[in-house]
Enzyme design. Structure first.
Site, PDB file in Angstrom:
ATOM      1  N   PRO A   1     -41.521  37.249 -22.353  1.00 45.98           N
ATOM      2  CG  PRO A   1     -43.501  38.185 -23.207  1.00 45.98           C
ATOM      3  CD  PRO A   1     -42.602  36.979 -23.315  1.00 45.98           C
TER       4      PRO A   1
ATOM      5  CB  CYS B   1     -51.354  40.756 -19.781  1.00 42.39           C
ATOM      6  SG  CYS B   1     -51.111  41.278 -18.070  1.00 42.39           S
TER       7      CYS B   1
ATOM      8  N   GLY C   1     -45.428  27.728 -21.234  1.00 44.30           N
ATOM      9  CA  GLY C   1     -46.062  27.408 -19.961  1.00 44.30           C
ATOM     10  C   GLY C   1     -45.405  26.237 -19.277  1.00 44.30           C
ATOM     11  CG  ASP C   2     -46.578  25.108 -16.158  1.00 45.26           C
ATOM     12  OD1 ASP C   2     -46.455  26.282 -15.778  1.00 45.26           O
ATOM     13  OD2 ASP C   2     -47.614  24.433 -16.000  1.00 45.26           O
TER      14      ASP C   2
HETATM   15  C1  LIG Z   1     -43.906  38.149 -13.286  1.00 48.34           C
HETATM   16  C2  LIG Z   1     -44.501  37.849 -14.635  1.00 48.34           C
HETATM   17  C3  LIG Z   1     -44.577  38.861 -15.571  1.00 48.34           C
HETATM   18  C4  LIG Z   1     -45.119  38.605 -16.849  1.00 48.34           C
HETATM   19  N1  LIG Z   1     -45.151  39.608 -17.765  1.00 48.34           N
HETATM   20  C5  LIG Z   1     -45.599  39.340 -19.016  1.00 48.34           C
HETATM   21  C6  LIG Z   1     -45.563  40.345 -20.035  1.00 48.34           C
HETATM   22  O1  LIG Z   1     -45.117  41.479 -19.813  1.00 48.34           O
HETATM   23  N2  LIG Z   1     -46.043  39.999 -21.262  1.00 48.34           N
HETATM   24  C7  LIG Z   1     -46.539  38.756 -21.556  1.00 48.34           C
HETATM   25  O2  LIG Z   1     -46.957  38.493 -22.673  1.00 48.34           O
HETATM   26  N3  LIG Z   1     -46.560  37.795 -20.618  1.00 48.34           N
HETATM   27  C8  LIG Z   1     -46.095  38.053 -19.373  1.00 48.34           C
HETATM   28  N4  LIG Z   1     -46.078  37.051 -18.447  1.00 48.34           N
HETATM   29  C9  LIG Z   1     -46.451  35.685 -18.856  1.00 48.34           C
HETATM   30  C10 LIG Z   1     -45.203  34.912 -19.304  1.00 48.34           C
HETATM   31  O3  LIG Z   1     -44.645  35.468 -20.468  1.00 48.34           O
HETATM   32  C11 LIG Z   1     -45.546  33.439 -19.590  1.00 48.34           C
HETATM   33  O4  LIG Z   1     -46.543  33.397 -20.565  1.00 48.34           O
HETATM   34  C12 LIG Z   1     -46.018  32.705 -18.345  1.00 48.34           C
HETATM   35  O5  LIG Z   1     -45.231  33.034 -17.217  1.00 48.34           O
HETATM   36  C13 LIG Z   1     -45.997  31.181 -18.544  1.00 48.34           C
HETATM   37  O6  LIG Z   1     -44.696  30.745 -18.855  1.00 48.34           O
HETATM   38  P1  LIG Z   1     -43.693  30.102 -17.756  1.00 48.34           P
HETATM   39  O7  LIG Z   1     -44.459  28.992 -17.071  1.00 48.34           O
HETATM   40  O8  LIG Z   1     -42.517  29.636 -18.532  1.00 48.34           O
HETATM   41  O9  LIG Z   1     -43.377  31.192 -16.781  1.00 48.34           O
HETATM   42  C14 LIG Z   1     -45.602  37.307 -17.160  1.00 48.34           C
HETATM   43  C15 LIG Z   1     -45.525  36.298 -16.192  1.00 48.34           C
HETATM   44  C16 LIG Z   1     -44.987  36.546 -14.950  1.00 48.34           C
HETATM   45  C17 LIG Z   1     -44.903  35.433 -13.949  1.00 48.34           C
END
Ligand SMILES: Cc1cc2nc3c(=O)[nH]c(=O)nc-3n(C[C@H](O)[C@H](O)[C@H](O)COP(=O)(O)O)c2cc1C
Length: 340
Positions: free
Chosen positions: A26, A109, A210-211
């Site tokens: 998300p 969040c 994450g990442d």
């Molecule tokens: C722009 C943005 C919006 C996000 N919105 C949500 C959200 O609505 N709900 C949620 O659980 N996590 C949210 N996250 C966290 C991501 O779901 C995820 O846990 C985090 O980005 C780490 O994963 P990644 O490194 O693959 O991006 C958000 C992250 C970003 C960068």
């Protein structure tokens, strides 16, 4: 062997069988209906809505309703945020009645406007309230309930295993762990190894997050975290097809990368969905960050736009111009590469 025949390639969320082990995260402001449709069509095992504020949703706020929209997406996961069991239960009921197949609860969040209201990752500082929220949501719906959390509030309080245990005892079907603490926000590296503490604490599926930006990352993350599946967020912005690629490669299926032209048509489809979802003016505004990300992804893939055209793409109010520029971006452009 197809994905469906390979019983090792997937997991269960309650009674739901999820085919594949790479999930779209998300992302508020990003994983709108159009994005989720495209990601799912290209093979993401599961896609999750943007966080929906439970009180706004129940009160009928237009933005909250649009975020929870899931037409043409199956399974349809709606992520709810809030810290009042009553609002959360009512929102969950409404989401289920509107077609949600899974309710995910946001306990990760880090934003101050969310944690200041004691929602999101602030719930990791009050596991009793977190548990009451979970129980309220579970009691309100018959679809599976999942929880997304971080490792803890800070490194002195890595209580994700305890919260996951409580969630499992309350009937939660799966948990997702972002391998950072709240105090890290998005700094440092996600600690995939720390997620293994959660994996060992519960029997329900754990999704590690994450990442992760490639299948190689996903494999290393699964090995370190001992998790069932991975969730991909930022790396998929501008590349909604990436999650499907990771799912296919994790399953050992042969994978044909979509052509540039196919990616361009998917980006156009996403753009069209935004216009019909938000209406033309708001849709055009909402689409801009996606268009910038698509232009960048196209450049990496051997297409791209000249700087003046890229600027036009992300500023135009005219859908026909935007559509033409998206298609132009996703055309092979060796002359741009030669000039770079
Ligand atoms: C722009 C943005 C919006 C996000 N919105 C949500 C959200 O609505 N709900 C949620 O659980 N996590 C949210 N996250 C966290 C991501 O779901 C995820 O846990 C985090 O980005 C780490 O994963 P990644 O490194 O693959 O991006 C958000 C992250 C970003 C960068």
């Amino acid at each position: 062997m197809t994905c469906d025949e390979n019983l090792g390639d997937g997991y269960s969320v309650g009674p739901l069988r999820i085919v594949g082990r790479a999930v779209l995260a998300p992302l508020s402001g990003v994983t709108d209906l159009g994005f989720r449709r495209v990601a799912r069509r290209f093979g993401a095992a599961l896609v999750v809505s943007e966080m929906v504020a439970s009180d706004d949703y129940v009160l009928g706020a237009a933005e909250a309703r649009l975020r929870a929209e899931g037409e043409g997406v199956a399974p349809h996961v709606v992520q709810l945020a809030g810290c009042e069991p009553g609002w959360m239960a009512e929102a969950a009921r409404l989401a289920e009645a509107s077609g949600a197949s899974v309710i995910d609860i946001n306990m990760g969040c880090p934003a101050k406007r969310v944690t200041g209201g004691h929602a999101g990752s602030a719930l990791m500082r009050d596991l009793d309230l977190a548990t009451r929220l979970i129980e309220a949501v579970r009691g309100a719906v018959s679809v599976p309930v999942t929880v997304k959390m971080r490792l803890g509030w800070d490194h002195a309080h890595l209580n994700a295993p305890e919260l996951a245990r409580r969630a499992e005892a309350a009937g939660v079907a799966a948990v997702t762990i972002h391998g950072r603490t709240r105090q890290q926000f998005y700094k440092g590296n996600a600690d995939w190894r720390a997620i293994a503490e959660v994996t060992r604490a519960v029997a329900i599926p754990v999704v590690a997050n994450g990442d992760i930006g490639s299948t190689d990352d996903a494999r290393r993350c699964l090995a370190a975290s001992e998790a069932t599946a991975v969730m991909v967020g930022r790396a998929a912005v501008g590349r909604p097809w990436l999650v499907g690629r990771i799912a296919a490669e994790l399953a050992g299926r042969s994978y044909a990368e979509p052509t540039l032209a196919e990616k361009g048509e998917a980006a156009v489809e996403h753009y069209e969905t935004l216009l019909s979802l938000f209406g033309r003016d708001a849709g055009v505004r909402h689409a801009r960050k996606h268009l910038a990300a698509y232009a960048d992804a196209a450049t990496e893939d051997g297409g791209g736009l000249k700087p003046a055209d890229r600027l036009r793409l992300v500023t135009t109010d005219d859908p026909a111009t935007a559509r033409a520029l998206i298609r132009q971006a996703f055309a092979a452009r060796p002359e741009l590469r030669a000039a770079a």
